[in-house]
Motif scaffolding. Structure first.
Motif, PDB file in Angstrom:
ATOM      1  N   GLU A 166     -11.015  -5.769  54.087  1.00 35.98           N
ATOM      2  CA  GLU A 166     -10.148  -6.941  54.066  1.00 35.98           C
ATOM      3  C   GLU A 166      -9.141  -6.872  52.913  1.00 35.98           C
ATOM      4  N   ASN A 167      -9.454  -6.074  51.906  1.00 37.96           N
ATOM      5  CA  ASN A 167      -8.594  -5.915  50.732  1.00 37.96           C
ATOM      6  C   ASN A 167      -7.830  -4.599  50.814  1.00 37.96           C
ATOM      7  N   ALA A 168      -7.512  -4.168  52.029  1.00 40.59           N
ATOM      8  CA  ALA A 168      -7.023  -2.818  52.277  1.00 40.59           C
ATOM      9  C   ALA A 168      -5.737  -2.482  51.544  1.00 40.59           C
ATOM     10  N   GLU A 169      -4.795  -3.408  51.470  1.00 40.22           N
ATOM     11  CA  GLU A 169      -3.504  -3.088  50.861  1.00 40.22           C
ATOM     12  C   GLU A 169      -3.656  -2.717  49.391  1.00 40.22           C
ATOM     13  N   LEU A 170      -4.500  -3.458  48.671  1.00 38.76           N
ATOM     14  CA  LEU A 170      -4.705  -3.136  47.268  1.00 38.76           C
ATOM     15  C   LEU A 170      -5.518  -1.859  47.115  1.00 38.76           C
ATOM     16  N   VAL A 171      -6.478  -1.630  48.002  1.00 43.80           N
ATOM     17  CA  VAL A 171      -7.213  -0.364  47.988  1.00 43.80           C
ATOM     18  C   VAL A 171      -6.246   0.798  48.135  1.00 43.80           C
ATOM     19  N   GLU A 172      -5.268   0.646  49.031  1.00 44.10           N
ATOM     20  CA  GLU A 172      -4.269   1.700  49.233  1.00 44.10           C
ATOM     21  C   GLU A 172      -3.480   1.975  47.958  1.00 44.10           C
ATOM     22  N   VAL A 173      -3.021   0.923  47.297  1.00 41.67           N
ATOM     23  CA  VAL A 173      -2.223   1.083  46.076  1.00 41.67           C
ATOM     24  C   VAL A 173      -3.020   1.803  44.995  1.00 41.67           C
ATOM     25  N   VAL A 174      -4.254   1.346  44.787  1.00 40.54           N
ATOM     26  CA  VAL A 174      -5.067   1.930  43.714  1.00 40.54           C
ATOM     27  C   VAL A 174      -5.479   3.350  44.062  1.00 40.54           C
ATOM     28  N   LEU A 175      -5.847   3.605  45.312  1.00 40.86           N
ATOM     29  CA  LEU A 175      -6.216   4.964  45.716  1.00 40.86           C
ATOM     30  C   LEU A 175      -5.051   5.916  45.501  1.00 40.86           C
ATOM     31  N   ALA A 176      -3.839   5.509  45.869  1.00 41.06           N
ATOM     32  CA  ALA A 176      -2.667   6.358  45.662  1.00 41.06           C
ATOM     33  C   ALA A 176      -2.460   6.646  44.180  1.00 41.06           C
ATOM     34  N   ALA A 177      -2.647   5.634  43.326  1.00 36.81           N
ATOM     35  CA  ALA A 177      -2.485   5.837  41.885  1.00 36.81           C
ATOM     36  C   ALA A 177      -3.526   6.810  41.348  1.00 36.81           C
ATOM     37  N   VAL A 178      -4.743   6.716  41.848  1.00 41.11           N
ATOM     38  CA  VAL A 178      -5.803   7.621  41.402  1.00 41.11           C
ATOM     39  C   VAL A 178      -5.482   9.056  41.806  1.00 41.11           C
TER      40      VAL A 178
END
Length: 635
Positions: A166-178
């Protein structure tokens, strides 16, 4: 302590309680340890690392009533800390802290995240007992404790993973940064994360293990993001200090939106939301198989994005054998990239929650990571790897050129093409000495009995992977194929070591090649997993049981010698953690005297490995004791 039993993640851990006092266990006034399950000398060793993590800055109005963190400490130790608001004796705001000591990182990050989630909703603390640390009296002799059992429950994990989707958009942002900032730590702002830090980190940890391997420690509340803080920290305000060199402060509004890392994260997260975890895990495994252990994050990102640019995506790989069914049943399909459906515009992905959750294998996969299997564990919180190869060359007489040799042999290892090994002279004579005069009843080469493998510190996943490799090799007339190599790659190093005594040629030869590469990598890296070392110790203590078959394999003899020497050296360097290692090694050296043929080279290797370590004197004394016993002259 937990590492002495080595059973599993749920072993009891030692604990310490911190709070403000006029006189802690060491007579100091202020925040310090007041009770614990260890003696004071050992508490003092832990305190040197813990004292910078147990306090919670309560100077800001945003300070929560409690916070949890998982920290990496000097000496390759870890700790789980619950910090709860309290009033000091001087009527100043402060906190108490309950600490579980995790010397070998037995508690997986996901389990700790589940404990945070549970405490947030139901209270109970780290253990679920609900007994506040303020009720523990000073200088109390505490027993050991285990992390709360609900933290392992599949339904809890399913719920948190659903919230991550449900929090997918923020997961995407943080995963990309990692992925973009390889080897860095990260700071998140409460304003951006809200109350969803557990679900956010759960989703990031699920995916990052495979496309951005690294240590995963965290803190749910800090006011500083200094270099020594955990991998991920949540702060209520950006610190006034400059951004540390090893850390990235993630502002979702400022993160790149269309680079290769963001596109890769978008693809992965969109499928993470649509597929069951079993299906997603299969695809992540395929990424790891395709790019290899030592690939950079950029290589991994390009591999994920790459199929979108091709007309014919690669075919799916073979199904995964069940962890709980060593007989070979398939419970988790490996989903090929052809299923990803790249017709959509990569810039506009609509996240959905249409998924099914059937099984939760997260903790078992973390175990595989930590033991050196796919997505191998590397902790960026630990010391730098620089200088490792120099150490390897210095410490191993005659073994300094192993890296060059392995480079020439890598075609035989893993998922690459199969090539022939170094040529051996043709001969009608046996290449190695014959069978021993005595054969231990414990020797069980060729068995797939879990109890036998478990005794040698293998894992179920490792057993499954090697059994699958054996079946695939049998189907191909004993030849190693890329599929065989990929199956072997999925076995952790402890299981590969157990295979030295338990599998038959020709699989044994492929295992030796693979283990030689892994041991060389570990030897050059001072951060080593205790389970692998314990497996090496077990094997070396029973080496005589399987040495005739092992030595008769079609591999270069020097490679086998160097492999055994490095295994012995690594265990010897941590011999205080394995009190029976020296006795077992001495037993092997002495038992080889009773075997037909000349086994002096192997005895010499093991003794030489000990000669520059603190174990050498102990080895000499134990061999002398065994000789006296053999001669019947023991006083």
């Amino acid at each position: 302590m937990a590492w002495e039993t080595g059973a599993d993640e749920r072993d009891p851990l030692d604990q310490v309680v911190y709070r403000w006092s006029y006189g802690d266990l060491f007579g100091r006034q202020g925040m310090g340890p007041v009770a614990g399950s260890l003696d004071r000398e050992l508490v003092q060793e832990w305190d040197r690392g813990l004292n910078s993590h147990v306090s919670m800055d309560r100077s800001l109005p945003e300070t929560p009533d409690w916070s949890m963190c998982q920290v990496h400490l000097p000496g390759e130790r870890h700790a789980l800390i619950l910090r709860e608001a309290a009033i000091h004796a001087s009527n100043r705001p402060g906190n108490n802290a309950h600490v579980l000591l995790d010397p070998e990182r037995m508690i997986r990050p996901h389990t700790m995240l589940a404990a945070v989630w549970l405490h947030d909703r139901y209270g109970g603390g780290l253990t679920g007992s609900g007994i506040p640390s303020s009720d523990v009296r000073d200088d109390a002799a505490l027993g050991t404790a285990s992390i709360r059992p609900e933290a392992y429950r599949a339904d809890v994990h399913e719920t948190i993973r659903a919230q991550a989707r449900e929090n997918a958009e923020l997961v995407e942002v943080v995963l990309a940064a990692v992925m973009r900032n390889e080897g860095h730590k990260f700071t998140l702002l409460t304003e951006h994360v809200g109350e969803d830090v557990v679900s956010l980190l759960w989703g990031v940890f699920d995916l990052a293990r495979w496309v951005a391997p690294g240590g995963r420690t965290f803190s749910t509340y800090e006011t500083s993001d200094a270099a020594m803080k955990p991998s991920f920290v949540l702060v209520p305000r950006w610190p006034n200090t400059p951004e540390p060199a090893n850390r990235v402060r993630i502002d979702p509004r400022a993160e790149p939106g269309q680079d290769v890392f963001r596109r890769a994260a978008r693809i992965l997260v969109s499928r993470y939301c649509e597929w069951s975890w079993d299906e997603m895990l299969g695809t992540l495994r395929e990424v790891d198989d395709a790019v290899g252990t030592h690939a950079s994050n950029l290589d991994r990102a390009e591999h994920v994005v790459g199929p979108a640019r091709r007309t014919t995506p690669p075919m799916p790989t073979a199904g995964r054998t069940s962890r709980d069914d060593p007989a070979g049943g398939v419970d988790s399909p490996v989903v090929g990239w052809s299923k990803l459906g790249y017709s959509q515009d990569l810039g506009t992905v609509e996240y959905t929650d249409t998924f099914t959750q059937e099984h939760d294998e997260q903790d078992e996969q973390d175990e595989q990571c930590e033991q050196g299997g796919p997505g191998r564990y590397f902790d960026p919180d630990g010391p730098d790897r620089a200088g490792g190869h120099a150490r390897a060359g210095r410490d191993a007489p005659g073994a300094g050129d192993l890296g060059d040799r392995l480079a020439a042999w890598t075609g035989r290892v893993g998922s690459g093409p199969t090539v022939s090994g170094p040529a051996r002279p043709a001969s009608t004579e046996p290449i190695r000495p014959g069978l021993p005069r005595e054969t231990s009843a414990r020797s069980a080469r060729g068995t797939w009995d879990w109890d036998v493998w478990d005794e040698l510190m293998a894992t179920r996943d490792g057993l499954t992977a090697l059994r699958q490799a054996a079946e695939l090799m049998a189907e191909n007339g004993g030849q190693e194929t890329p599929r065989v190599g990929r199956a072997i790659d999925r076995a952790d190093t402890g299981s590969l070591a157990a295979a030295l005594l338990l599998v038959e040629p020709p699989l044994l030869e492929a295992v030796i090649w693979r283990l030689a590469v892994e041991v060389d990598r570990e030897y050059a890296n001072p951060r080593r997993e205790w389970r692998s070392l314990r497996a090496y110790g077990e094997i070396l203590g029973r080496l005589h049981e399987g040495i005739p078959v092992l030595a008769g394999c079609d591999v270069e003899e020097e490679l086998l010698h160097i492999l055994l020497e490095k295994m012995a050296r690594m265990v010897a360097q941590d011999s205080d953690r394995f009190p029976h290692f020296v006795a077992g090694l001495a037993g092997t050296v002495m038992r080889l005297r009773t075997f037909d043929g000349d086994w002096t080279p192997y005895q010499r290797i093991l003794v030489r490995a000990m000669s520059t370590t603190d174990c050498y004197g102990l080895l000499q004394r134990e061999c002398g004791r065994l000789l006296f016993e053999e001669l019947g002259i023991t006083p």
